[in-house]
Design a protein around this motif. Structure first.
Motif, short mmCIF file in Angstrom:
data_model
loop_
_atom_site.label_atom_id
_atom_site.label_comp_id
_atom_site.label_asym_id
_atom_site.label_seq_id
_atom_site.Cartn_x
_atom_site.Cartn_y
_atom_site.Cartn_z
N ASN A 55 0.84 -1.07 0.06
CA ASN A 55 -0.07 0.03 -0.06
C ASN A 55 0.92 1.27 0.12
O ASN A 55 2.24 0.97 0.02
CB ASN A 55 -0.81 0.07 1.29
N MET A 56 0.33 2.21 0.18
CA MET A 56 1.19 3.56 0.05
C MET A 56 2.09 3.71 1.43
O MET A 56 3.29 4.47 1.08
CB MET A 56 -0.08 4.98 0.17
N ASN A 57 2.14 2.96 2.43
CA ASN A 57 3.19 2.82 3.21
C ASN A 57 4.54 2.47 2.53
O ASN A 57 5.56 2.67 3.16
CB ASN A 57 2.82 2.13 4.44
N LEU A 58 4.35 1.91 1.24
CA LEU A 58 5.81 1.83 0.79
C LEU A 58 6.52 2.83 0.45
O LEU A 58 7.84 2.90 0.48
CB LEU A 58 5.39 0.90 -0.50
N LEU A 59 6.03 3.92 0.14
CA LEU A 59 6.66 5.37 -0.07
C LEU A 59 7.60 5.78 1.11
O LEU A 59 8.92 6.20 1.07
CB LEU A 59 5.57 6.58 -0.23
N THR A 60 6.97 5.69 2.46
CA THR A 60 7.77 6.17 3.61
C THR A 60 8.57 5.02 3.80
O THR A 60 9.76 5.30 4.37
CB THR A 60 6.54 6.29 4.86
N ALA A 61 8.51 3.98 3.45
CA ALA A 61 9.49 2.62 3.95
C ALA A 61 10.52 2.85 2.99
O ALA A 61 11.65 2.92 3.44
CB ALA A 61 8.79 1.32 3.60
N ALA A 62 10.30 3.66 1.85
CA ALA A 62 11.45 3.35 0.80
C ALA A 62 12.59 4.68 1.31
O ALA A 62 13.41 4.66 1.33
CB ALA A 62 11.18 4.00 -0.63
N LEU A 63 11.69 5.70 1.92
CA LEU A 63 12.42 6.92 2.47
C LEU A 63 13.33 6.26 3.51
O LEU A 63 14.37 6.63 3.77
CB LEU A 63 11.75 7.96 2.65
N GLU A 64 12.65 5.70 4.66
CA GLU A 64 13.40 5.11 5.64
C GLU A 64 14.71 4.20 5.39
O GLU A 64 15.61 4.57 6.10
CB GLU A 64 12.31 4.27 6.44
N VAL A 65 14.46 3.52 4.27
CA VAL A 65 15.62 2.52 3.82
C VAL A 65 16.71 3.58 3.24
O VAL A 65 17.77 3.16 3.62
CB VAL A 65 15.16 1.54 2.59
N MET A 66 16.18 4.57 2.56
CA MET A 66 17.22 5.38 2.01
C MET A 66 17.97 6.06 3.16
O MET A 66 19.34 6.45 3.00
CB MET A 66 16.79 6.26 1.02
N LEU A 67 17.46 6.13 4.41
CA LEU A 67 18.17 7.04 5.54
C LEU A 67 18.84 6.11 6.24
O LEU A 67 19.75 6.54 7.04
CB LEU A 67 16.99 7.78 6.22
N ASP A 68 18.66 4.98 6.29
CA ASP A 68 19.37 3.90 7.18
C ASP A 68 20.56 3.65 6.53
O ASP A 68 20.57 2.83 5.54
CB ASP A 68 18.56 2.56 7.10
N GLN A 69 21.65 3.87 7.07
CA GLN A 69 22.98 3.88 6.41
C GLN A 69 23.55 2.76 7.25
O GLN A 69 25.10 2.31 7.21
CB GLN A 69 23.80 5.22 6.68
N LYS A 70 22.97 2.11 8.28
CA LYS A 70 23.60 1.29 9.06
C LYS A 70 23.75 -0.21 8.71
O LYS A 70 24.54 -1.09 9.03
CB LYS A 70 23.04 1.18 10.54
N ARG A 71 22.87 -0.48 7.83
CA ARG A 71 22.81 -1.72 7.10
C ARG A 71 22.60 -1.85 5.49
O ARG A 71 22.06 -0.73 5.03
CB ARG A 71 21.70 -2.89 7.85
N PRO A 72 22.85 -2.77 4.94
CA PRO A 72 22.79 -2.81 3.47
C PRO A 72 21.17 -2.34 3.15
O PRO A 72 20.39 -3.17 3.59
CB PRO A 72 23.01 -4.22 2.96
N GLN A 73 21.25 -1.48 2.13
CA GLN A 73 19.74 -1.22 1.60
C GLN A 73 19.15 -1.98 0.39
O GLN A 73 18.05 -2.21 0.20
CB GLN A 73 19.84 0.16 0.90
N HIS A 74 20.20 -2.68 -0.19
CA HIS A 74 19.55 -3.50 -1.50
C HIS A 74 19.22 -4.86 -1.40
O HIS A 74 18.58 -5.45 -2.29
CB HIS A 74 20.60 -3.17 -2.63
#
Length: 161
Positions: A88-107
């Motif tokens: 659902n649209m929560n995927l938008l905020t999740a994508a932003l959260e992943v991009m801001l999380d530099q402590k673990r791999p994003q991909h």
């Protein structure tokens, strides 16, 4: 488990319809156990299988949670052998959260989550959005195959007659 992403950067080329139908045919006609992942914030695959919700966790949770319980995220559908992870649209905020999380791999977050259920399914089909973002990159990193639906060739051919 064989993992296939359905992707095209153009809209209206039947990515979702292809994803849902491939998953359904594999489960019903070929008696395979299939996991369909809705990786599109619009959640159309979830809607087609009557599982769209903002109360149950879905793909966004896979991208953001460190301690992930896939049994909470995977939902059965009305079709035997076919389960879904909704979006659902929560995927938008999740994508932003992943991009801001530099402590673990994003991909590779989706790939790691799918490793937890690889013995349970024969196939995983991932329906992707029409843009390249971190959730799409996760899908591609997890996939063995990529299918690219294109404009309906037959429709264009018959328009000449």
């Amino acid at each position: 488990m064989r993992i296939a992403s359905i992707i095209n950067l153009k809209g209206g080329v039947a990515k979702t319809v292809s994803s849902v139908n491939i998953a359904y045919i594999l489960s019903s006609a070929h008696n395979k156990k299939v996991l369909l992942i809705d990786n599109d914030k619009q959640g159309d695959a979830s809607k087609l299988l009557n599982r769209h919700s903002y109360t149950r966790p879905g793909t966004a949770k896979i991208l953001t949670d460190r301690e992930l319980d896939m049994s909470v995220i995977i939902q059965p559908t009305d079709y035997e052998g076919l389960d879904i992870v909704t979006a659902n649209m929560n995927l938008l905020t999740a994508a932003l959260e992943v991009m801001l999380d530099q402590k673990r791999p994003q991909h590779n977050r989706l790939k790691k989550a799918l490793e937890k259920v690889k013995g349970k399914y024969d196939f995983c089909i991932i329906d992707n959005a029409l843009d390249i973002n971190i959730s799409t990159i996760n899908a591609l990193a997890a996939s063995d195959d990529v299918l690219v639906p294109i404009d309906d060739f037959c429709r264009r051919c018959f328009s000449y007659f």
